[in-house]
Design an enzyme around this catalytic site. Structure first.
Site, short mmCIF file in Angstrom:
data_model
loop_
_atom_site.label_atom_id
_atom_site.label_comp_id
_atom_site.label_asym_id
_atom_site.label_seq_id
_atom_site.Cartn_x
_atom_site.Cartn_y
_atom_site.Cartn_z
N HIS A 9 0.32 -1.46 -0.14
CA HIS A 9 0.07 0.01 0.26
C HIS A 9 0.96 1.60 0.01
CE1 HIS A 9 -3.59 2.37 1.89
NE2 HIS A 9 -3.13 2.62 1.21
N ARG A 10 0.78 1.73 -1.20
CA ARG A 10 1.27 3.15 -1.31
C ARG A 10 3.00 2.62 -1.25
NH1 ARG A 10 -1.28 7.51 2.84
NH2 ARG A 10 -3.71 6.09 3.10
N GLU A 36 0.29 -0.80 -4.70
CA GLU A 36 -1.12 0.41 -5.03
C GLU A 36 0.04 2.03 -4.59
OE1 GLU A 36 -3.92 2.83 -2.66
OE2 GLU A 36 -1.86 2.65 -2.51
N ASP A 38 -1.07 6.08 -5.87
CA ASP A 38 -2.03 7.25 -5.37
C ASP A 38 -1.95 8.48 -6.62
OD1 ASP A 38 -4.10 6.79 -3.30
OD2 ASP A 38 -1.31 7.15 -2.55
N HIS A 51 -0.50 10.94 -2.14
CA HIS A 51 -1.76 10.25 -1.57
C HIS A 51 -2.86 12.04 -1.15
CE1 HIS A 51 -5.41 9.80 1.19
NE2 HIS A 51 -5.09 8.59 1.00
N GLU A 118 -4.62 4.54 -8.55
CA GLU A 118 -5.62 5.03 -7.41
C GLU A 118 -5.96 6.51 -8.12
OE1 GLU A 118 -6.69 5.14 -3.62
OE2 GLU A 118 -8.20 6.16 -3.77
N LYS A 120 -6.89 9.64 -7.64
CA LYS A 120 -7.77 10.22 -6.66
C LYS A 120 -8.64 11.90 -6.67
CE LYS A 120 -6.40 8.58 -2.39
NZ LYS A 120 -7.39 7.99 -1.85
N ASP A 237 0.21 -2.60 4.25
CA ASP A 237 0.61 -1.44 4.67
C ASP A 237 2.33 -2.37 5.00
OD1 ASP A 237 -1.27 0.71 4.51
OD2 ASP A 237 -1.17 0.64 6.78
O1 G3P Z 1 -6.10 1.03 -2.31
C1 G3P Z 1 -6.78 1.76 -1.59
C2 G3P Z 1 -6.47 2.42 -0.51
O2 G3P Z 1 -5.66 2.94 -0.83
C3 G3P Z 1 -7.62 3.35 -0.46
O3 G3P Z 1 -7.34 4.02 0.89
O4 G3P Z 1 -7.66 6.35 1.48
O5 G3P Z 1 -5.52 4.91 1.66
O6 G3P Z 1 -5.78 5.79 -0.58
P1 G3P Z 1 -6.20 5.26 0.97
CA CA Z 2 -4.87 4.87 -1.98
#
Ligand code: G3P
Ligand code: CA
Length: 253
Positions: A9-10, A36, A38, A51, A118, A120, A237
Protein backbone atom coordinates in the site's frame (compact mmCIF):
# COMPACT_ATOMS: atom_id res chain seq x y z
CA UNK A 1 -7.20 -20.25 -8.72
CA UNK A 2 -3.84 -18.68 -7.90
CA UNK A 3 -2.91 -17.69 -4.38
CA UNK A 4 -3.92 -14.36 -2.88
CA UNK A 5 -1.55 -11.62 -4.00
CA UNK A 6 0.11 -9.22 -1.62
CA UNK A 7 0.08 -5.56 -2.68
CA UNK A 8 2.21 -2.93 -0.97
CA UNK A 9 0.00 0.00 0.00
CA UNK A 10 1.59 3.26 -1.23
CA UNK A 11 4.78 1.16 -1.42
CA UNK A 12 5.52 -0.09 2.05
CA UNK A 13 3.97 2.78 3.96
CA UNK A 14 4.17 1.18 7.40
CA UNK A 15 7.96 1.29 7.29
CA UNK A 16 9.06 3.62 4.45
CA UNK A 17 7.84 7.02 3.22
CA UNK A 18 4.60 6.53 1.32
CA UNK A 19 4.39 6.92 -2.46
CA UNK A 20 8.14 7.39 -2.94
CA UNK A 21 10.64 5.58 -5.14
CA UNK A 22 12.32 4.51 -1.91
CA UNK A 23 9.13 2.86 -0.66
CA UNK A 24 8.35 1.19 -4.00
CA UNK A 25 11.90 -0.14 -4.26
CA UNK A 26 11.65 -1.51 -0.74
CA UNK A 27 8.32 -3.23 -1.40
CA UNK A 28 9.82 -4.88 -4.49
CA UNK A 29 12.79 -6.02 -2.44
CA UNK A 30 10.36 -7.59 0.02
CA UNK A 31 8.83 -9.56 -2.86
CA UNK A 32 5.37 -8.03 -3.36
CA UNK A 33 3.10 -9.28 -6.12
CA UNK A 34 1.75 -5.80 -6.68
CA UNK A 35 1.91 -2.16 -5.67
CA UNK A 36 -0.77 0.39 -4.96
CA UNK A 37 -0.22 4.13 -5.45
CA UNK A 38 -2.25 7.34 -5.68
CA UNK A 39 -2.17 10.00 -8.39
CA UNK A 40 -3.05 13.70 -8.75
CA UNK A 41 -2.40 16.21 -11.54
CA UNK A 42 -0.23 19.32 -11.27
CA UNK A 43 -1.05 22.80 -12.56
CA UNK A 44 1.09 22.08 -15.64
CA UNK A 45 -0.68 18.79 -16.33
CA UNK A 46 1.84 16.30 -14.95
CA UNK A 47 0.74 13.17 -13.11
CA UNK A 48 2.37 12.90 -9.69
CA UNK A 49 2.28 10.09 -7.16
CA UNK A 50 1.00 11.37 -3.84
CA UNK A 51 -1.94 10.50 -1.63
CA UNK A 52 -3.33 13.86 -0.49
CA UNK A 53 -4.61 16.79 -2.51
CA UNK A 54 -1.89 18.91 -0.92
CA UNK A 55 1.80 18.61 -0.06
CA UNK A 56 1.29 19.48 3.59
CA UNK A 57 1.19 16.12 5.39
CA UNK A 58 3.79 14.09 3.52
CA UNK A 59 6.39 16.69 2.51
CA UNK A 60 8.06 19.80 3.89
CA UNK A 61 6.13 21.91 1.39
CA UNK A 62 2.56 23.16 1.32
CA UNK A 63 -0.20 23.92 -1.14
CA UNK A 64 -2.51 21.97 -3.40
CA UNK A 65 -1.06 19.86 -6.20
CA UNK A 66 -3.51 21.38 -8.67
CA UNK A 67 -2.10 24.88 -7.99
CA UNK A 68 1.60 23.96 -8.21
CA UNK A 69 3.98 23.33 -11.09
CA UNK A 70 5.92 20.09 -11.15
CA UNK A 71 9.20 22.02 -10.75
CA UNK A 72 7.87 23.65 -7.57
CA UNK A 73 6.72 20.31 -6.14
CA UNK A 74 10.15 18.86 -6.87
CA UNK A 75 11.82 21.37 -4.54
CA UNK A 76 10.35 19.63 -1.46
CA UNK A 77 11.30 16.45 0.37
CA UNK A 78 8.88 13.52 0.52
CA UNK A 79 11.06 11.66 3.02
CA UNK A 80 12.00 14.21 5.66
CA UNK A 81 8.73 13.86 7.61
CA UNK A 82 9.43 10.19 8.33
CA UNK A 83 12.41 10.46 10.66
CA UNK A 84 10.41 8.49 13.29
CA UNK A 85 10.63 5.29 11.17
CA UNK A 86 13.30 2.84 12.36
CA UNK A 87 14.92 2.60 8.89
CA UNK A 88 15.20 6.40 8.55
CA UNK A 89 18.41 7.48 6.89
CA UNK A 90 18.76 11.25 6.50
CA UNK A 91 21.01 11.11 3.43
CA UNK A 92 18.79 8.97 1.26
CA UNK A 93 15.37 9.82 2.71
CA UNK A 94 15.62 13.63 2.78
CA UNK A 95 16.51 13.78 -0.88
CA UNK A 96 13.38 11.83 -1.90
CA UNK A 97 10.96 13.90 -3.97
CA UNK A 98 7.32 13.39 -4.90
CA UNK A 99 7.72 11.11 -7.94
CA UNK A 100 5.98 11.47 -11.25
CA UNK A 101 4.08 8.45 -12.50
CA UNK A 102 6.60 8.23 -15.32
CA UNK A 103 9.47 7.88 -12.83
CA UNK A 104 7.65 5.11 -10.97
CA UNK A 105 6.86 3.23 -14.17
CA UNK A 106 10.50 3.42 -15.23
CA UNK A 107 11.53 2.00 -11.86
CA UNK A 108 9.03 -0.87 -12.20
CA UNK A 109 9.90 -1.74 -15.78
CA UNK A 110 12.10 -4.76 -15.06
CA UNK A 111 9.63 -6.36 -12.67
CA UNK A 112 6.80 -8.73 -13.36
CA UNK A 113 4.30 -7.30 -10.91
CA UNK A 114 0.86 -5.69 -10.91
CA UNK A 115 0.26 -2.00 -10.39
CA UNK A 116 -2.88 -0.46 -8.97
CA UNK A 117 -3.14 3.22 -9.82
CA UNK A 118 -5.74 4.98 -7.70
CA UNK A 119 -7.12 8.17 -9.24
CA UNK A 120 -7.67 10.60 -6.39
CA UNK A 121 -10.42 12.49 -8.13
CA UNK A 122 -13.18 12.68 -5.55
CA UNK A 123 -12.32 16.16 -4.24
CA UNK A 124 -10.89 18.01 -7.24
CA UNK A 125 -11.68 17.39 -10.85
CA UNK A 126 -8.52 17.29 -12.97
CA UNK A 127 -9.64 17.91 -16.55
CA UNK A 128 -7.82 15.65 -18.99
CA UNK A 129 -6.25 13.50 -16.28
CA UNK A 130 -7.52 10.18 -17.59
CA UNK A 131 -6.15 10.80 -21.10
CA UNK A 132 -2.79 11.84 -19.72
CA UNK A 133 -2.64 8.85 -17.40
CA UNK A 134 -3.34 6.37 -20.18
CA UNK A 135 -0.73 7.93 -22.45
CA UNK A 136 1.96 7.69 -19.74
CA UNK A 137 1.09 4.10 -18.93
CA UNK A 138 1.16 3.22 -22.62
CA UNK A 139 4.57 4.80 -23.06
CA UNK A 140 6.35 3.50 -19.96
CA UNK A 141 4.83 0.24 -18.74
CA UNK A 142 5.54 -2.96 -20.54
CA UNK A 143 5.20 -6.12 -18.46
CA UNK A 144 3.00 -4.56 -15.82
CA UNK A 145 -0.62 -5.45 -15.37
CA UNK A 146 -2.17 -2.09 -14.54
CA UNK A 147 -5.45 -1.75 -12.64
CA UNK A 148 -7.05 1.69 -12.46
CA UNK A 149 -9.18 2.30 -9.39
CA UNK A 150 -11.09 5.17 -7.87
CA UNK A 151 -13.78 5.95 -5.33
CA UNK A 152 -15.03 8.36 -8.00
CA UNK A 153 -16.80 6.07 -10.44
CA UNK A 154 -16.89 8.53 -13.40
CA UNK A 155 -13.07 8.56 -13.47
CA UNK A 156 -12.69 4.84 -14.07
CA UNK A 157 -15.60 4.82 -16.52
CA UNK A 158 -13.80 7.55 -18.50
CA UNK A 159 -10.69 5.36 -18.50
CA UNK A 160 -12.72 2.47 -19.89
CA UNK A 161 -14.33 4.70 -22.50
CA UNK A 162 -10.88 5.82 -23.67
CA UNK A 163 -9.38 2.33 -23.60
CA UNK A 164 -11.72 -0.59 -23.67
CA UNK A 165 -8.92 -2.99 -22.70
CA UNK A 166 -8.13 -1.14 -19.44
CA UNK A 167 -8.69 -2.96 -16.14
CA UNK A 168 -10.91 -0.83 -13.95
CA UNK A 169 -11.89 -1.38 -10.33
CA UNK A 170 -14.28 0.52 -8.11
CA UNK A 171 -13.13 1.43 -4.62
CA UNK A 172 -15.79 1.00 -1.98
CA UNK A 173 -16.00 1.60 1.71
CA UNK A 174 -19.71 0.90 1.86
CA UNK A 175 -21.67 -2.15 0.88
CA UNK A 176 -23.58 -2.25 -2.41
CA UNK A 177 -26.43 -4.59 -3.28
CA UNK A 178 -26.03 -7.08 -6.13
CA UNK A 179 -22.31 -6.39 -6.68
CA UNK A 180 -22.04 -8.86 -9.55
CA UNK A 181 -24.57 -6.84 -11.52
CA UNK A 182 -22.41 -3.71 -11.08
CA UNK A 183 -19.35 -5.62 -12.21
CA UNK A 184 -20.97 -6.91 -15.37
CA UNK A 185 -22.84 -3.75 -16.27
CA UNK A 186 -19.89 -1.42 -15.70
CA UNK A 187 -17.31 -3.88 -17.07
CA UNK A 188 -15.35 -3.77 -13.83
CA UNK A 189 -12.34 -6.05 -13.59
CA UNK A 190 -12.42 -5.83 -9.82
CA UNK A 191 -13.89 -4.35 -6.68
CA UNK A 192 -11.55 -2.84 -4.11
CA UNK A 193 -13.29 -3.17 -0.77
CA UNK A 194 -12.38 -1.91 2.65
CA UNK A 195 -11.69 -4.94 4.84
CA UNK A 196 -14.63 -4.24 7.14
CA UNK A 197 -17.32 -4.48 4.52
CA UNK A 198 -15.97 -7.83 3.36
CA UNK A 199 -15.22 -9.35 6.76
CA UNK A 200 -18.59 -8.30 8.21
CA UNK A 201 -20.59 -10.13 5.53
CA UNK A 202 -18.25 -12.33 3.51
CA UNK A 203 -21.14 -14.35 2.12
CA UNK A 204 -22.53 -11.28 0.36
CA UNK A 205 -19.46 -11.25 -1.94
CA UNK A 206 -18.99 -14.99 -2.22
CA UNK A 207 -19.02 -15.42 -6.02
CA UNK A 208 -16.57 -12.57 -6.45
CA UNK A 209 -13.62 -13.36 -4.17
CA UNK A 210 -11.31 -13.76 -7.14
CA UNK A 211 -12.11 -10.19 -8.18
CA UNK A 212 -11.71 -8.58 -4.77
CA UNK A 213 -8.68 -6.59 -3.63
CA UNK A 214 -9.03 -5.74 0.02
CA UNK A 215 -7.57 -2.73 1.81
CA UNK A 216 -5.93 -2.04 4.16
CA UNK A 217 -5.22 -5.22 6.12
CA UNK A 218 -2.29 -5.06 8.51
CA UNK A 219 -2.81 -7.49 11.35
CA UNK A 220 -2.24 -11.21 11.36
CA UNK A 221 -5.81 -12.17 12.10
CA UNK A 222 -7.39 -10.14 9.31
CA UNK A 223 -4.73 -11.22 6.83
CA UNK A 224 -5.37 -14.85 7.79
CA UNK A 225 -9.13 -14.43 7.25
CA UNK A 226 -8.56 -12.88 3.84
CA UNK A 227 -6.16 -15.65 2.83
CA UNK A 228 -8.79 -18.21 3.90
CA UNK A 229 -11.36 -16.52 1.68
CA UNK A 230 -8.85 -16.62 -1.21
CA UNK A 231 -9.50 -13.04 -2.25
CA UNK A 232 -7.55 -11.82 -5.29
CA UNK A 233 -5.28 -9.48 -3.32
CA UNK A 234 -4.58 -7.99 0.07
CA UNK A 235 -3.39 -4.39 0.13
CA UNK A 236 -1.23 -3.81 3.19
CA UNK A 237 1.05 -1.21 4.78
CA UNK A 238 3.34 -4.04 5.90
CA UNK A 239 3.90 -6.26 2.87
CA UNK A 240 6.87 -8.04 4.41
CA UNK A 241 4.70 -9.26 7.30
CA UNK A 242 1.84 -10.28 4.99
CA UNK A 243 4.22 -12.19 2.71
CA UNK A 244 5.58 -13.98 5.75
CA UNK A 245 2.09 -14.93 6.99
CA UNK A 246 1.26 -16.28 3.55
CA UNK A 247 4.47 -18.31 3.28
CA UNK A 248 4.06 -19.64 6.82
CA UNK A 249 0.75 -21.24 5.89
CA UNK A 250 2.35 -23.23 3.09
CA UNK A 251 4.57 -25.01 5.60
CA UNK A 252 1.52 -26.57 7.24
CA UNK A 253 -0.46 -27.60 4.18
O1 G3P B 1 -6.61 1.33 -2.64
C1 G3P B 1 -7.11 1.26 -1.37
C2 G3P B 1 -6.76 2.40 -0.50
O2 G3P B 1 -5.52 2.91 -0.90
C3 G3P B 1 -7.78 3.48 -0.45
O3 G3P B 1 -7.60 4.35 0.59
O4 G3P B 1 -6.96 6.51 1.54
O5 G3P B 1 -5.30 4.71 1.46
O6 G3P B 1 -5.98 5.85 -0.62
P1 G3P B 1 -6.40 5.40 0.75
CA1 CA C 1 -4.88 4.62 -2.28
Amino acid sequence: MTETKIFGHRGSMGTYPENTLLGFREAIRQGVDGLELDVHMTKDGEIVVIHDESLDRTTDGSGNIKDLLLDEIKTYSAGINYSHFPAYDADSWNSMKVPTLEEVLKLLRPYDIELNIELKTYIYNYPGMEEKLLSIVKAYSNRLKVIYSSFHLPSILRIKELDNTANIAWLLDECISLPKDYMETLQLEGLHLSKNILLKHPHHWKDLYNHLRIWTANNRNEIKQLLDLKVNAIVTDFPEKALFYRSERKLFV
